[in-house]
Design an enzyme around this catalytic site. Sequence first.
Site, short mmCIF file in Angstrom:
data_model
loop_
_atom_site.label_atom_id
_atom_site.label_comp_id
_atom_site.label_asym_id
_atom_site.label_seq_id
_atom_site.Cartn_x
_atom_site.Cartn_y
_atom_site.Cartn_z
N CYS A 58 -9.30 7.06 9.43
CA CYS A 58 -8.37 6.25 8.64
C CYS A 58 -9.10 5.00 8.17
O CYS A 58 -9.85 4.40 8.93
CB CYS A 58 -7.17 5.82 9.48
SG CYS A 58 -5.98 7.13 9.71
N GLN A 59 -8.83 4.63 6.93
CA GLN A 59 -9.44 3.44 6.37
C GLN A 59 -8.90 2.20 7.08
O GLN A 59 -9.65 1.30 7.44
CB GLN A 59 -9.10 3.39 4.88
CG GLN A 59 -9.85 2.34 4.11
CD GLN A 59 -9.49 2.38 2.63
OE1 GLN A 59 -8.58 3.09 2.23
NE2 GLN A 59 -10.21 1.63 1.85
#
Length: 140
Positions: A51-52
């Site tokens: 996940c960013q």
Amino acid sequence: MSIKEIQEEIVDEFSMFEDWMQRYEYMIELGKSLPIIKEEYKTEDNIIKGCQSKVWVHAELEGDKLVFTADSDAIITKGIIAILIRAFSNQKPKDIIDADTSFIDEIGLKEHLSPTRANGLVSMIKQLKLYAVAYQTQLN
């Protein structure tokens, strides 16, 4: 309520909105209702890889059901994990493992996310199912 029934409910809710701006606003609202993870579980081990933004998820077995709590440092991501937790929390691990996730495509979520967020979504689903596999093993 079964996972399928909850997913159908989510699809119905999203179909009420005409455009994606309204849907994003709704996701942000859902994020505010997320069962928040305790500070002590906001650790590296509970961060979803891929996940960013930062997303922490914690799973606990209550009886024979898996209960998830989570948090994120980004409001849209918080909404995404809130949708997944709503569908999968308070369910039996086996039902989570076997659950179909096509409701995500039905609400058009993946196609309206940036590629990095879409990858994050896939990582979130994978992590919730991995928790279910781990706890299913404990139940057997």
